[in-house]
Write a protein that holds these residues in place. Structure first.
Motif, PDB file in Angstrom:
ATOM      1  N   GLY A  66      12.549  62.089  47.945  1.00 34.90           N
ATOM      2  CA  GLY A  66      12.702  60.932  48.872  1.00 34.90           C
ATOM      3  C   GLY A  66      12.578  59.592  49.124  1.00 34.90           C
ATOM      4  N   VAL A  67      10.310  59.642  48.418  1.00 38.85           N
ATOM      5  CA  VAL A  67      10.096  58.468  48.195  1.00 38.85           C
ATOM      6  C   VAL A  67      10.831  57.382  46.779  1.00 38.85           C
ATOM      7  CG1 VAL A  67       7.544  56.937  47.323  1.00 38.85           C
ATOM      8  CG2 VAL A  67       8.002  58.739  48.947  1.00 38.85           C
ATOM      9  N   GLN A  68      10.990  58.577  45.777  1.00 42.25           N
ATOM     10  CA  GLN A  68      11.880  57.660  44.381  1.00 42.25           C
ATOM     11  C   GLN A  68      13.225  56.587  45.186  1.00 42.25           C
ATOM     12  OE1 GLN A  68      11.801  59.505  40.662  1.00 42.25           O
ATOM     13  NE2 GLN A  68      10.993  61.294  42.069  1.00 42.25           N
ATOM     14  N   GLY A 123      16.681  62.788  34.967  1.00 43.68           N
ATOM     15  CA  GLY A 123      16.238  62.760  34.462  1.00 43.68           C
ATOM     16  C   GLY A 123      14.821  62.466  34.813  1.00 43.68           C
ATOM     17  N   VAL A 124      14.497  61.006  34.730  1.00 42.85           N
ATOM     18  CA  VAL A 124      13.487  60.079  35.314  1.00 42.85           C
ATOM     19  C   VAL A 124      13.072  60.619  36.816  1.00 42.85           C
ATOM     20  CG1 VAL A 124      12.475  57.758  35.648  1.00 42.85           C
ATOM     21  CG2 VAL A 124      13.863  58.190  34.184  1.00 42.85           C
ATOM     22  N   MET A 125      14.044  60.739  37.285  1.00 39.51           N
ATOM     23  CA  MET A 125      14.070  61.515  38.684  1.00 39.51           C
ATOM     24  C   MET A 125      12.807  62.757  39.076  1.00 39.51           C
ATOM     25  SD  MET A 125      16.349  60.477  41.471  1.00 39.51           S
ATOM     26  CE  MET A 125      15.066  60.300  42.573  1.00 39.51           C
ATOM     27  N   TRP A 126      13.601  63.812  38.791  1.00 36.43           N
ATOM     28  CA  TRP A 126      12.583  65.094  38.078  1.00 36.43           C
ATOM     29  C   TRP A 126      11.634  64.758  37.311  1.00 36.43           C
ATOM     30  CZ3 TRP A 126      10.588  67.011  32.948  1.00 36.43           C
ATOM     31  CH2 TRP A 126      10.111  68.093  33.335  1.00 36.43           C
ATOM     32  N   ALA A 127      11.089  63.445  35.915  1.00 38.98           N
ATOM     33  CA  ALA A 127      10.086  63.128  35.877  1.00 38.98           C
ATOM     34  C   ALA A 127       8.467  62.862  36.629  1.00 38.98           C
ATOM     35  CB  ALA A 127       9.834  62.605  34.693  1.00 38.98           C
ATOM     36  N   LEU A 128       9.634  61.782  37.403  1.00 38.43           N
ATOM     37  CA  LEU A 128       8.474  61.154  38.869  1.00 38.43           C
ATOM     38  C   LEU A 128       8.014  62.031  39.515  1.00 38.43           C
ATOM     39  CD1 LEU A 128       9.771  58.049  38.840  1.00 38.43           C
ATOM     40  CD2 LEU A 128       7.587  58.765  37.252  1.00 38.43           C
ATOM     41  N   SER A 129       9.115  63.000  40.181  1.00 35.58           N
ATOM     42  CA  SER A 129       8.524  64.277  40.947  1.00 35.58           C
ATOM     43  C   SER A 129       7.794  64.790  41.749  1.00 35.58           C
ATOM     44  CB  SER A 129      10.217  65.237  41.189  1.00 35.58           C
ATOM     45  OG  SER A 129      10.027  66.536  39.917  1.00 35.58           O
ATOM     46  N   HIS A 130       7.157  65.047  39.999  1.00 35.85           N
ATOM     47  CA  HIS A 130       5.972  65.845  39.996  1.00 35.85           C
ATOM     48  C   HIS A 130       4.409  64.924  40.821  1.00 35.85           C
ATOM     49  CE1 HIS A 130       7.866  66.737  35.979  1.00 35.85           C
ATOM     50  NE2 HIS A 130       7.415  68.769  36.844  1.00 35.85           N
TER      51      HIS A 130
END
Length: 528
Positions: free
Chosen positions: A81-83, A69-76
């Motif tokens: 890949g950076v995450q 969920g956090v990766m989805w939110a930050l993907s914006h």
């Protein structure tokens, strides 16, 4: 006054942080690049799908929650890949700088030595080679949690900062529990401890576990931990000197493919032995109960893990049904605390040189060089193995078309089965590295995928499946009958074409939705 800023920048914590950054550069310099990382459990997709709910209702969905969920939110704002790269860098940098902060009263040499040892050791190596950087974030955050929990800040401010430094750990269920335990234990060691402060700290720690704890308590599926998991994930002997020695030196991961080749070499064994003896000597340098606490943290986890993996393995298997126990079945994860304790205690021994009159700057420098050399000699092939395992890759351009095809034909709800029926994928475009099927991270539709894991232990294949499917034997042969599809509510079949395993046998009524060189999608709602 002019020298104050310089003294601050050249202080133990700052130098230890610089050493940690140096370790990160050495370990990951050949893994930099654009794309995403696909290695064992460490997987993502270029454009993750929005989670269907903030409260996943199945144990399978909770496996990487709330991380997904956090990766989805930050993907914006940050590509996935950076995450992933930030997670890789965070392991040595956070752990090393945190240990340096713990050792700030022991001098610069001690802080640097502890920082390097925290980021480069057999425990970190084997967890990374298992593909579990997210769970290592708990290991990396633990020193900082101790630093903050034992600081002189007022309790409210202290707890707010504890929450901040614990957030990386809380991205996974295991990490949340590690952060909770670390915060409570650190509070218990304060001179001004009270039951109120311990209770408040524990309550705050439970709070950062709620994102996965509440869904786990409310999960409605019939999933149960497989008792065979205790045997499959027990420690293994990666040195040839027995389970206990492997554990005492930070190794012994259950997967043979995640063990550095150098672990059984004479140089590695000797370096690990010297570091262990140095850590024991460092514990002896402490006074009062700290001496016994240090020795206990260094040796205790290894003894417990070796016992649960050896004479008590049947007991470990028998209690798998108890809620929460399955989180502890990977015995190697228990060794993280011992790895950190070794880093601190070796540095404490180095710090004692300051109290010896005959110890000149040259002697201290030589001791630091020796400590760093021993650290790297314990796992000399780590940079090479990480470079081979962690390489960013680019999904084929038709991946987006496959995802869009499923989403556009799944109005009114859909359940997709991912084939071949096995959890790992191995494709030419991703290199010669197996990786967990990442399809569920790309689709908003419900995904049904195999969770069966086969582990070779002492020449015997142990099969672990926490989410068994009764049709698995037939599906592993590619046989998806209309009755089986209807019983599971399956509407679509997605096939990875160029990966090991049996491809699905197309039946009557299957409608081809999309087809590329790498994937094929069928609509099977009219299968007959």
């Amino acid at each position: 006054m002019r020298s104050t800023p310089w003294r601050h920048l050249a202080g133990p914590t700052a130098l230890g942080t610089l050493a940690a950054i140096g370790v990160a550069v050495i370990l990951w310099r050949r893994s930099l690049g654009s794309g995403v990382y696909l290695f064992r459990d460490f997987v993502t997709v270029p454009e993750p799908a929005r989670p269907a709910s903030l409260l996943p209702d199945t144990y399978a969905a909770l496996r990487a929650w709330p991380l997904d969920g956090v990766m989805w939110a930050l993907s914006h704002v940050l590509p996935t890949g950076v995450q992933q790269l930030l997670m890789l860098l965070a392991v040595p940098v956070l752990s090393g700088s945190g240990v340096a902060a713990l050792l700030r009263t022991q001098g610069r040499a001690a802080a640097v030595a502890g920082s390097v040892l925290a980021g480069w050791n057999p425990y970190v190596a084997e967890r990374l080679l298992l593909g579990q950087p997210p769970t290592l974030l708990a290991y990396a955050a633990a020193p900082w949690i101790v630093v903050v929990a034992r600081s002189d800040r007022p309790m409210v401010r202290r707890l707010l900062v504890v929450v901040l430094v614990a957030l990386p750990a809380a991205l996974t269920p295991w990490g949340g529990l590690v952060a909770l335990g670390t915060a409570v234990l650190a509070t218990l060691t304060r001179a001004d401890r009270s039951w109120r402060s311990v209770a408040v700290t524990a309550t705050v720690g439970i709070g950062w576990c709620l994102p996965w704890l509440l869904p786990a308590l409310a999960a409605t599926d019939a999933s149960h931990p497989d008792p065979d998991g205790a045997r499959a994930f027990a420690l293994g002997d990666d040195t040839g000197l027995g389970l206990l020695w492997s554990a005492l030196t930070g190794g012994g991961v259950w997967s043979e493919t995640a063990r550095p080749a150098s672990r059984a070499d004479a140089l590695s064994v000797a370096a690990s032995a010297v570091l262990l003896l140095a850590a024991l000597a460092g514990a002896a340098c402490l006074r009062g109960r700290r001496r016994w606490i240090g020795a206990g943290l260094l040796v205790g986890p290894a003894v417990v893990a070796a016992a649960l993996s050896g004479p008590l393995v049947r007991l470990a298997a028998g209690v798998q049904e108890v809620p929460g126990v399955a989180l502890l079945r990977d015995q190697h994860r228990l060794l993280g605390l011992a790895a950190l304790a070794q880093a601190v205690l070796v540095a404490v021994l180095l710090g004692r040189l300051r109290t010896i009159r005959a110890a000149t700057v040259g002697v201290t420098a030589a001791a630091l060089v020796a400590a760093v050399a021993l650290t790297m000699s314990a796992v000399p092939d780590l940079p090479r193995q990480l470079a081979r395992s962690y390489r960013p890759v680019t999904f084929p351009t038709d991946w987006a078309d496959i995802v869009a095809a499923v989403e556009s034909t799944s109005t009114g709800g859909a359940t997709v089965v991912s084939m071949p029926w096995q959890p790992l994928r191995l494709t030419a475009w991703a290199g010669k590295r197996p990786f967990l099927d990442p399809t569920d991270r790309a689709l908003r539709a419900e995904l049904l995928a195999s969770s069966e894991l086969r582990v070779e232990r002492d020449g015997v294949t142990v099969v672990v499946d926490d989410h068994p499917v009764s049709q698995a034997p037939a599906w592993s042969r590619g046989e998806l009958t209309p009755a089986a599809l209807r019983s599971r509510g399956i509407t679509h079949v997605l096939a990875w074409l160029r990966t090991p395993g049996a491809q699905p046998q197309v039946g009557a009524g299957w409608r081809l939705v999309a087809s590329t060189q790498e994937w094929t999608v069928w609509d099977v709602r009219d299968a007959r």
